[in-house]
Design a protein around this motif. Sequence first.
Motif, PDB file in Angstrom:
ATOM      1  N   VAL A 298       0.846  -1.188   0.000  1.00 25.17           N
ATOM      2  CA  VAL A 298       0.000   0.000   0.000  1.00 25.17           C
ATOM      3  C   VAL A 298       0.885   1.243   0.000  1.00 25.17           C
ATOM      4  O   VAL A 298       1.881   1.310   0.733  1.00 25.17           O
ATOM      5  CB  VAL A 298      -0.935   0.042   1.226  1.00 25.17           C
ATOM      6  N   PHE A 299       0.513   2.230  -0.806  1.00 25.90           N
ATOM      7  CA  PHE A 299       1.202   3.516  -0.839  1.00 25.90           C
ATOM      8  C   PHE A 299       0.177   4.622  -0.686  1.00 25.90           C
ATOM      9  O   PHE A 299      -0.878   4.603  -1.331  1.00 25.90           O
ATOM     10  CB  PHE A 299       1.959   3.700  -2.156  1.00 25.90           C
ATOM     11  N   THR A 300       0.449   5.586   0.175  1.00 25.90           N
ATOM     12  CA  THR A 300      -0.424   6.739   0.344  1.00 25.90           C
ATOM     13  C   THR A 300       0.406   8.014   0.252  1.00 25.90           C
ATOM     14  O   THR A 300       1.590   8.021   0.597  1.00 25.90           O
ATOM     15  CB  THR A 300      -1.152   6.721   1.701  1.00 25.90           C
ATOM     16  N   ALA A 301      -0.223   9.090  -0.185  1.00 26.30           N
ATOM     17  CA  ALA A 301       0.432  10.390  -0.270  1.00 26.30           C
ATOM     18  C   ALA A 301      -0.616  11.467  -0.120  1.00 26.30           C
ATOM     19  O   ALA A 301      -1.771  11.296  -0.536  1.00 26.30           O
ATOM     20  CB  ALA A 301       1.181  10.548  -1.592  1.00 26.30           C
ATOM     21  N   SER A 302      -0.234  12.584   0.476  1.00 29.10           N
ATOM     22  CA  SER A 302      -1.156  13.699   0.627  1.00 29.10           C
ATOM     23  C   SER A 302      -0.377  14.993   0.713  1.00 29.10           C
ATOM     24  O   SER A 302       0.804  15.009   1.064  1.00 29.10           O
ATOM     25  CB  SER A 302      -2.030  13.534   1.883  1.00 29.10           C
ATOM     26  N   ALA A 303      -1.053  16.075   0.381  1.00 31.73           N
ATOM     27  CA  ALA A 303      -0.492  17.417   0.480  1.00 31.73           C
ATOM     28  C   ALA A 303      -1.601  18.361   0.894  1.00 31.73           C
ATOM     29  O   ALA A 303      -2.730  18.259   0.395  1.00 31.73           O
ATOM     30  CB  ALA A 303       0.120  17.849  -0.843  1.00 31.73           C
ATOM     31  N   TRP A 310      -4.967  17.401  -1.109  1.00 30.40           N
ATOM     32  CA  TRP A 310      -4.964  16.318  -2.087  1.00 30.40           C
ATOM     33  C   TRP A 310      -4.505  15.037  -1.417  1.00 30.40           C
ATOM     34  O   TRP A 310      -3.586  15.048  -0.599  1.00 30.40           O
ATOM     35  CB  TRP A 310      -4.049  16.653  -3.273  1.00 30.40           C
ATOM     36  N   MET A 311      -5.134  13.938  -1.783  1.00 29.35           N
ATOM     37  CA  MET A 311      -4.807  12.652  -1.187  1.00 29.35           C
ATOM     38  C   MET A 311      -4.855  11.564  -2.243  1.00 29.35           C
ATOM     39  O   MET A 311      -5.719  11.579  -3.129  1.00 29.35           O
ATOM     40  CB  MET A 311      -5.784  12.329  -0.053  1.00 29.35           C
ATOM     41  N   ALA A 312      -3.927  10.595  -2.166  1.00 28.33           N
ATOM     42  CA  ALA A 312      -3.902   9.457  -3.093  1.00 28.33           C
ATOM     43  C   ALA A 312      -3.576   8.194  -2.312  1.00 28.33           C
ATOM     44  O   ALA A 312      -2.797   8.226  -1.352  1.00 28.33           O
ATOM     45  CB  ALA A 312      -2.871   9.678  -4.197  1.00 28.33           C
ATOM     46  N   LEU A 313      -4.195   7.089  -2.713  1.00 30.15           N
ATOM     47  CA  LEU A 313      -3.925   5.783  -2.122  1.00 30.15           C
ATOM     48  C   LEU A 313      -3.919   4.746  -3.234  1.00 30.15           C
ATOM     49  O   LEU A 313      -4.817   4.732  -4.084  1.00 30.15           O
ATOM     50  CB  LEU A 313      -4.973   5.422  -1.072  1.00 30.15           C
ATOM     51  N   ARG A 339      -6.252  -1.356  -6.179  1.00 26.92           N
ATOM     52  CA  ARG A 339      -7.129  -0.226  -5.867  1.00 26.92           C
ATOM     53  C   ARG A 339      -6.355   1.078  -6.048  1.00 26.92           C
ATOM     54  O   ARG A 339      -5.172   1.162  -5.701  1.00 26.92           O
ATOM     55  CB  ARG A 339      -7.636  -0.299  -4.427  1.00 26.92           C
ATOM     56  N   VAL A 340      -7.040   2.082  -6.555  1.00 31.36           N
ATOM     57  CA  VAL A 340      -6.482   3.425  -6.664  1.00 31.36           C
ATOM     58  C   VAL A 340      -7.559   4.413  -6.222  1.00 31.36           C
ATOM     59  O   VAL A 340      -8.675   4.391  -6.750  1.00 31.36           O
ATOM     60  CB  VAL A 340      -6.016   3.750  -8.099  1.00 31.36           C
ATOM     61  N   PHE A 341      -7.229   5.243  -5.237  1.00 32.37           N
ATOM     62  CA  PHE A 341      -8.148   6.274  -4.748  1.00 32.37           C
ATOM     63  C   PHE A 341      -7.481   7.633  -4.909  1.00 32.37           C
ATOM     64  O   PHE A 341      -6.304   7.802  -4.577  1.00 32.37           O
ATOM     65  CB  PHE A 341      -8.476   6.083  -3.258  1.00 32.37           C
ATOM     66  N   LEU A 342      -8.231   8.614  -5.369  1.00 33.91           N
ATOM     67  CA  LEU A 342      -7.760   9.991  -5.468  1.00 33.91           C
ATOM     68  C   LEU A 342      -8.833  10.907  -4.892  1.00 33.91           C
ATOM     69  O   LEU A 342     -10.022  10.690  -5.119  1.00 33.91           O
ATOM     70  CB  LEU A 342      -7.468  10.383  -6.921  1.00 33.91           C
ATOM     71  N   ARG A 343      -8.400  11.941  -4.174  1.00 32.95           N
ATOM     72  CA  ARG A 343      -9.364  12.887  -3.604  1.00 32.95           C
ATOM     73  C   ARG A 343      -8.718  14.266  -3.540  1.00 32.95           C
ATOM     74  O   ARG A 343      -7.529  14.384  -3.197  1.00 32.95           O
ATOM     75  CB  ARG A 343      -9.807  12.473  -2.203  1.00 32.95           C
ATOM     76  N   GLY A 344      -9.501  15.279  -3.859  1.00 28.37           N
ATOM     77  CA  GLY A 344      -9.009  16.644  -3.790  1.00 28.37           C
ATOM     78  C   GLY A 344     -10.060  17.575  -3.232  1.00 28.37           C
ATOM     79  O   GLY A 344     -11.256  17.426  -3.506  1.00 28.37           O
TER      80      GLY A 344
END
Length: 696
Positions: A298-303, A310-313, A339-344
């Motif tokens: 699993v990889f997650t990132a956010s700013a 912004w968030m990604a998983l 799975r790929v999740f993106l949110r802004g």
Amino acid sequence: MVLLVGLMQPPVSGDSVWLCVRDALSGAPLVGAQLRFSNGASRTLDDACVSLRHVAAELRVARLGYHPRTVMLGTPASGAGERTITVAMTPRLLGSTRDSSDRPSEMAQLATQRVVADAPVAPRAGVAPASISARAARERGTTAMNGVLALLPYTSLRSARGETGLSLRGARREQVVITLDGLPLNDPATGLADVSDLPLAALQSITVTPGADPVNVGSGANGGVLALASAANRVLAVHTGAFGQVAAEGSYTGTRGDTRWQSALSHRRAVNDFTFVNTAGQAPVRESRVNNDESRTVFTASAMNGRAHWMALASLGDRGMVGAANVRAYDEDRARTARVFLRGQVAAGRTLLVTGLRHFDLRYRDPQRPVLNTQATASAADIEWRGSAWRGAWRLGAGTDHLTGTGAVRQRRSRGFAAWGWQREPSLAQRLAVDAGVRSDLVQGAGIQPTGAVGATWRAFGSAAGSSWSLLARGAQAVRVPTLYDLYFSSPQRLTVRALDPERVTLDASAGTKAVWQRARWRAVAEGSLVTRDTRNAIVWFPGNFGWSPANVGLERLRGTESRLDVTTPRFSVSAWHTWYRSELRSGALLIPTPYVPQHSLAANGAWRMGTHTISTNVRVQGRRPYTAGPRNSLFELPAVTIADVAWSQRLRFNRVEALWAVTLENVTDVQWQSVRGFPMPGRGWSASFTLAPRS
């Protein structure tokens, strides 16, 4: 090496005030808030609680998606020591009867001992959510989400083939919405959310709220919500355990200008070749699970800054599709899930734009029967606009769901919604807190689905800053439209698609009381509620039916009680809870107990701190659980089960880094049990972990 260098940050020293920022609805800690001092200096927080030097100054606290608050830090009294100041941030998704952006935060004057800093501040009216921080979970020897959920009250885990689902208030897994920073993690095709692979290194807190929440979450939240909040941590952790468990995870955070960014990476694998007693044959036989291994990355990132978040998983999982205990036909079947999740979230004037994308890909392979190989892809896209008007807050949104699969399966549907909410914000002086909201969803094929909720908390005696006794009540109507998976399998031979009606919660209500006893060195909270839920046209997958397909049941009725007690002191903490539910399905004259809902569930966990050492225990009891689509019969119930875990941890503090050792004995009495009939769970096991983090 880069991560270890990042961990070597100097600790805060000198006289300070302990400032904690929390969500006013759930009490969950908030990361990424921006502080602006009266002298023009600013700071972006990488944790929910930070130490600030004592200054007699005004402080403005702001975070994207929340109303800003103004705090008067003040001058500490002589010899007062470190204070805890808690700032409750009200989400913009709910309106308020007053403007909290231009006056001092009354909640910020709540000065308490640090030992009670983790207590929720101002929960949503009429409910009492519970939360735990990832740091506290690690201290109790927990290394994965399954263990974290087992520490939370009112939760019931259902696991099979490596997936973990959550049940709240007797609801099915697809009736519980799980969110990460507000983004639903539920698969739009199945309605399920598997959280077993989410890394603790990426999380700040986990909050559970039983009961329907149709206004804030929308379709699907009939049983409750599990809200995960991401963290801006510098953490490195390794883990090993019984049955071939090995895991490593790490997270790193930094700033660039006024933007705080964070990333986390996790990899875990397990063989899961535990032994169990197979009782399906003529005589009990001890066997080992075969093809039960799993591997997850699993990889997650956010700013985040004051204008956008912004968030990604992304995750990739591979596991053996082990069959039921007495079925060996699946010993070579494999499944891979991506799975790929993106949110802004972006501020647009005095409004907020929110976008989200969820994509799921499943590949199933059967080497012995290639004709059964399948592949399915599901996706969901959403856009939402939020603002304030009419002394409340409005939300408009639209989205689409899409599913393709082997065998020319192709489904698509559009949806939209409009919602309005209002909140009478609680304060130290105000005894009554009220919120209300309405929502209307328009779903292709399901028509218009109106829902609403109202809640109230009345503090009859005492003060918000000390001991008190309160009355709580909440009622809601909710809806869950059929998932695309439900529709595809809703005919016995899969030749035609038989339409399913949306299931509608005509009433989800609770009424109870909450008492708080607080002194300088300890705090105790006791709460109890009567709960009821009536669901019309409930969508139920009955175990063992001929078509293995869902059906609408005329009426599902749940009646029950929920109670909880928490005691916290500097040296130890104890939490205990109990639920009694009677949940039944009525179809014509037939009365059927809802599958897998126990009448009684209870748990008790505690932690005892001795200097740098912590000893903790967790005992959970599940009553008998029916598993057939027939009248209640003790012969067709899984037996009651008691599971006990014991953990020891030690925190070592160095100049700039702190280390945490933890060892856990799981299922110490070696109970042989099944979460779902035919799928045995591990017996006695163990785990050990080592965590490095900056010294706080």
